[in-house]
Design a protein around this motif. Structure first.
Motif, PDB file in Angstrom:
ATOM      1  N   PRO A 126       0.787  -1.231   0.000  1.00 47.96           N
ATOM      2  CA  PRO A 126       0.000   0.000   0.000  1.00 47.96           C
ATOM      3  C   PRO A 126       0.820   1.282   0.000  1.00 47.96           C
ATOM      4  O   PRO A 126       0.309   2.334  -0.373  1.00 47.96           O
ATOM      5  N   LYS A 127       2.099   1.203   0.345  1.00 50.37           N
ATOM      6  CA  LYS A 127       2.921   2.413   0.321  1.00 50.37           C
ATOM      7  C   LYS A 127       3.062   2.971  -1.098  1.00 50.37           C
ATOM      8  O   LYS A 127       3.377   4.139  -1.276  1.00 50.37           O
ATOM      9  N   HIS A 128       2.780   2.151  -2.107  1.00 51.79           N
ATOM     10  CA  HIS A 128       2.886   2.596  -3.501  1.00 51.79           C
ATOM     11  C   HIS A 128       1.541   3.025  -4.098  1.00 51.79           C
ATOM     12  O   HIS A 128       1.489   3.429  -5.261  1.00 51.79           O
ATOM     13  N   THR A 129       0.463   2.941  -3.333  1.00 55.17           N
ATOM     14  CA  THR A 129      -0.869   3.214  -3.873  1.00 55.17           C
ATOM     15  C   THR A 129      -0.981   4.608  -4.467  1.00 55.17           C
ATOM     16  O   THR A 129      -1.454   4.769  -5.597  1.00 55.17           O
ATOM     17  N   ASP A 130      -0.571   5.635  -3.733  1.00 58.44           N
ATOM     18  CA  ASP A 130      -0.706   7.010  -4.231  1.00 58.44           C
ATOM     19  C   ASP A 130       0.083   7.220  -5.514  1.00 58.44           C
ATOM     20  O   ASP A 130      -0.416   7.814  -6.471  1.00 58.44           O
ATOM     21  N   THR A 131       1.297   6.724  -5.555  1.00 54.32           N
ATOM     22  CA  THR A 131       2.141   6.895  -6.743  1.00 54.32           C
ATOM     23  C   THR A 131       1.519   6.214  -7.957  1.00 54.32           C
ATOM     24  O   THR A 131       1.458   6.789  -9.044  1.00 54.32           O
ATOM     25  N   VAL A 132       1.063   4.986  -7.775  1.00 55.07           N
ATOM     26  CA  VAL A 132       0.483   4.230  -8.891  1.00 55.07           C
ATOM     27  C   VAL A 132      -0.807   4.885  -9.370  1.00 55.07           C
ATOM     28  O   VAL A 132      -0.996   5.067 -10.582  1.00 55.07           O
ATOM     29  N   THR A 133      -1.692   5.253  -8.454  1.00 56.11           N
ATOM     30  CA  THR A 133      -2.952   5.858  -8.897  1.00 56.11           C
ATOM     31  C   THR A 133      -2.725   7.210  -9.577  1.00 56.11           C
ATOM     32  O   THR A 133      -3.396   7.520 -10.562  1.00 56.11           O
ATOM     33  N   GLU A 134      -1.765   7.992  -9.090  1.00 57.98           N
ATOM     34  CA  GLU A 134      -1.452   9.262  -9.759  1.00 57.98           C
ATOM     35  C   GLU A 134      -0.940   9.016 -11.170  1.00 57.98           C
ATOM     36  O   GLU A 134      -1.323   9.704 -12.119  1.00 57.98           O
ATOM     37  N   GLU A 135      -0.058   8.034 -11.312  1.00 55.97           N
ATOM     38  CA  GLU A 135       0.477   7.717 -12.639  1.00 55.97           C
ATOM     39  C   GLU A 135      -0.632   7.256 -13.582  1.00 55.97           C
ATOM     40  O   GLU A 135      -0.703   7.685 -14.739  1.00 55.97           O
ATOM     41  N   LEU A 136      -1.503   6.386 -13.091  1.00 53.55           N
ATOM     42  CA  LEU A 136      -2.561   5.859 -13.950  1.00 53.55           C
ATOM     43  C   LEU A 136      -3.583   6.939 -14.300  1.00 53.55           C
ATOM     44  O   LEU A 136      -4.077   6.969 -15.437  1.00 53.55           O
ATOM     45  N   ARG A 137      -3.870   7.832 -13.380  1.00 50.17           N
ATOM     46  CA  ARG A 137      -4.803   8.924 -13.687  1.00 50.17           C
ATOM     47  C   ARG A 137      -4.219   9.848 -14.742  1.00 50.17           C
ATOM     48  O   ARG A 137      -4.943  10.388 -15.573  1.00 50.17           O
ATOM     49  N   ALA A 138      -2.902  10.025 -14.731  1.00 50.80           N
ATOM     50  CA  ALA A 138      -2.253  10.888 -15.717  1.00 50.80           C
ATOM     51  C   ALA A 138      -2.401  10.327 -17.134  1.00 50.80           C
ATOM     52  O   ALA A 138      -2.351  11.080 -18.105  1.00 50.80           O
ATOM     53  N   THR A 139      -2.615   9.022 -17.255  1.00 57.15           N
ATOM     54  CA  THR A 139      -2.788   8.420 -18.574  1.00 57.15           C
ATOM     55  C   THR A 139      -4.163   8.733 -19.146  1.00 57.15           C
ATOM     56  O   THR A 139      -4.390   8.603 -20.342  1.00 57.15           O
ATOM     57  N   GLY A 140      -5.094   9.089 -18.264  1.00 51.39           N
ATOM     58  CA  GLY A 140      -6.450   9.365 -18.689  1.00 51.39           C
ATOM     59  C   GLY A 140      -7.296   8.110 -18.841  1.00 51.39           C
ATOM     60  O   GLY A 140      -8.461   8.176 -19.217  1.00 51.39           O
ATOM     61  N   GLU A 141      -6.717   6.962 -18.543  1.00 51.46           N
ATOM     62  CA  GLU A 141      -7.448   5.704 -18.706  1.00 51.46           C
ATOM     63  C   GLU A 141      -7.877   5.094 -17.386  1.00 51.46           C
ATOM     64  O   GLU A 141      -8.446   4.010 -17.363  1.00 51.46           O
ATOM     65  N   TYR A 142      -7.593   5.774 -16.283  1.00 52.01           N
ATOM     66  CA  TYR A 142      -7.995   5.232 -14.987  1.00 52.01           C
ATOM     67  C   TYR A 142      -8.790   6.257 -14.231  1.00 52.01           C
ATOM     68  O   TYR A 142      -8.512   7.411 -14.226  1.00 52.01           O
TER      69      TYR A 142
END
Length: 142
Positions: A126-142
């Motif tokens: 879970p320590k990576h949750t914020d980083t991963v969700t921010e990255e995926l949101r930046a793609t516009g597909e999440y």
């Protein structure tokens, strides 16, 4: 006497809560927050595989259904890649991690693969949750 013992127990419980919160502080030696995410961790009473599979079973798959063994093999590998500093894009790339969630008889569309990745990260690292969700949101597909 009974009232005093109850008050002492309540005080001890409050002190333990404060100490626990202080002990989980993510500060470096300079007193500033470290660059790692301060996302809450999964409850120790919940098995990460159970938490992940609960979410994974709600995701639609193409051409078949993965086994729980296939599904639970992915999150530890995703977490290892994230711990090594790789991105979600790298994890899924064939030239990088090669960890896109698909099998011989099943697959996922990218949107669902991202949901599966987030569920795995939330449960296993879970320590990576914020980083991963921010990255995926930046793609516009999440």
């Amino acid at each position: 006497m009974r009232h005093t013992a109850t008050a002492r127990l309540a005080t001890a419980a409050a002190l333990l809560a404060v100490l626990t919160a202080c002990g989980s502080n993510d500060e470096g030696s300079d007193g500033k927050a470290s660059s790692s995410s301060s996302s809450p961790t999964a409850s120790p009473s919940v098995d990460p595989a159970t938490e992940y599979l609960t979410a994974a079973h709600t995701i639609p798959y193409a051409n078949g259904q993965p086994t729980d063994t296939e599904l639970t093999a992915l999150p530890p590998k995703w977490c290892a890649g994230l711990d090594a500093g790789h991105s979600a894009d790298w994890l899924f790339s064939s030239g990088g991690g090669g960890l896109y969630p698909n099998g011989m008889d099943w697959g996922t569309v990218k949107k669902n693969a991202y949901q599966l990745l987030v569920a795995g990260v939330q449960a296993y690292c879970p320590k990576h949750t914020d980083t991963v969700t921010e990255e995926l949101r930046a793609t516009g597909e999440y």
